[in-house]
Design an enzyme around this catalytic site. Sequence first.
Site, PDB file in Angstrom:
ATOM      1  N   VAL A 103      29.124  37.643  40.793  1.00 17.52           N
ATOM      2  CA  VAL A 103      28.849  36.506  40.947  1.00 17.52           C
ATOM      3  C   VAL A 103      29.104  35.641  42.291  1.00 17.52           C
ATOM      4  O   VAL A 103      30.406  36.101  42.602  1.00 17.52           O
ATOM      5  CB  VAL A 103      29.039  35.593  39.894  1.00 17.52           C
ATOM      6  CG1 VAL A 103      28.862  34.135  39.987  1.00 17.52           C
ATOM      7  CG2 VAL A 103      28.503  36.285  38.428  1.00 17.52           C
TER       8      VAL A 103
ATOM      9  N   GLY B  73      35.804  41.748  43.529  1.00 15.11           N
ATOM     10  CA  GLY B  73      36.670  41.129  42.645  1.00 15.11           C
ATOM     11  C   GLY B  73      36.092  39.897  41.974  1.00 15.11           C
ATOM     12  O   GLY B  73      36.733  39.388  41.182  1.00 15.11           O
ATOM     13  N   HIS B  74      34.793  39.482  42.317  1.00 15.19           N
ATOM     14  CA  HIS B  74      34.251  38.437  41.722  1.00 15.19           C
ATOM     15  C   HIS B  74      32.930  38.759  41.157  1.00 15.19           C
ATOM     16  O   HIS B  74      31.829  38.255  41.636  1.00 15.19           O
ATOM     17  CB  HIS B  74      34.286  37.205  42.853  1.00 15.19           C
ATOM     18  CG  HIS B  74      33.870  35.722  42.098  1.00 15.19           C
ATOM     19  ND1 HIS B  74      32.855  35.448  41.802  1.00 15.19           N
ATOM     20  CD2 HIS B  74      35.006  34.854  41.979  1.00 15.19           C
ATOM     21  CE1 HIS B  74      33.103  34.129  41.374  1.00 15.19           C
ATOM     22  NE2 HIS B  74      34.375  33.807  41.485  1.00 15.19           N
ATOM     23  N   PHE B  75      32.752  39.244  39.949  1.00 15.89           N
ATOM     24  CA  PHE B  75      33.441  39.936  38.878  1.00 15.89           C
ATOM     25  C   PHE B  75      32.865  41.274  38.939  1.00 15.89           C
ATOM     26  O   PHE B  75      31.634  41.556  39.024  1.00 15.89           O
ATOM     27  CB  PHE B  75      33.379  39.159  37.643  1.00 15.89           C
ATOM     28  CG  PHE B  75      33.709  37.751  37.671  1.00 15.89           C
ATOM     29  CD1 PHE B  75      35.165  37.317  37.733  1.00 15.89           C
ATOM     30  CD2 PHE B  75      32.912  36.571  37.939  1.00 15.89           C
ATOM     31  CE1 PHE B  75      35.183  36.006  37.828  1.00 15.89           C
ATOM     32  CE2 PHE B  75      33.079  35.573  37.849  1.00 15.89           C
ATOM     33  CZ  PHE B  75      34.465  35.042  37.953  1.00 15.89           C
TER      34      PHE B  75
ATOM     35  N   PHE C  45      33.149  40.212  48.663  1.00 12.28           N
ATOM     36  CA  PHE C  45      33.641  39.468  47.509  1.00 12.28           C
ATOM     37  C   PHE C  45      33.173  39.764  46.148  1.00 12.28           C
ATOM     38  O   PHE C  45      33.873  39.603  45.276  1.00 12.28           O
ATOM     39  CB  PHE C  45      33.292  37.669  47.411  1.00 12.28           C
ATOM     40  CG  PHE C  45      31.748  37.645  47.957  1.00 12.28           C
ATOM     41  CD1 PHE C  45      30.960  37.611  46.871  1.00 12.28           C
ATOM     42  CD2 PHE C  45      31.202  37.405  49.457  1.00 12.28           C
ATOM     43  CE1 PHE C  45      29.524  37.351  47.249  1.00 12.28           C
ATOM     44  CE2 PHE C  45      30.022  37.093  49.388  1.00 12.28           C
ATOM     45  CZ  PHE C  45      29.042  37.087  48.607  1.00 12.28           C
TER      46      PHE C  45
END
Length: 155
Positions: free
Chosen positions: A60, A53-55, A50
């Site tokens: 985070v 893309g986050h971020f 994750f």
Amino acid sequence: MSTEKINLDIHKILTLLPHRYPILLVDRVLELEPHKGIKALKNVSINEPFFQGHFPKRPVMPGVLILEALAQAAALLTFAEEQPKDPENTLYYFVGIDGARFKRVVEPGDQLILNVTFVRYIRGIWKFKAVAEVDGKVAAEAELMCTVKTADAAP
């Protein structure tokens, strides 16, 4: 939580939870006292999918995944309370979340401590108070409601 401490490693967790990579979010159970509570941990690595893309510039952990980690810890507590007759065919479903609050970001390198306390069980619904901490500071908290069903039963 400390009359009888039960410690579960990842091998035992894999026998109790149906989750697998990339959604298995409990690495170890540090303490488990049936009918009371559980203390588990999730080591948060930069290799988590994750974070792509986050971020990308400031990774985070998504809050919804912190809640999922707490729910998985609650599932382990539930299975300690009531051993499933057929663990291979037993699923644990979220049925509600109240009062979810996010108080601190969770970043790569953090160790997320998952504290879940049993509140009550009424008509097939388990209720828990759940708090996720990093370095002794609250990262997220919520009340979780869950139910246990066989995999072939509708949620």
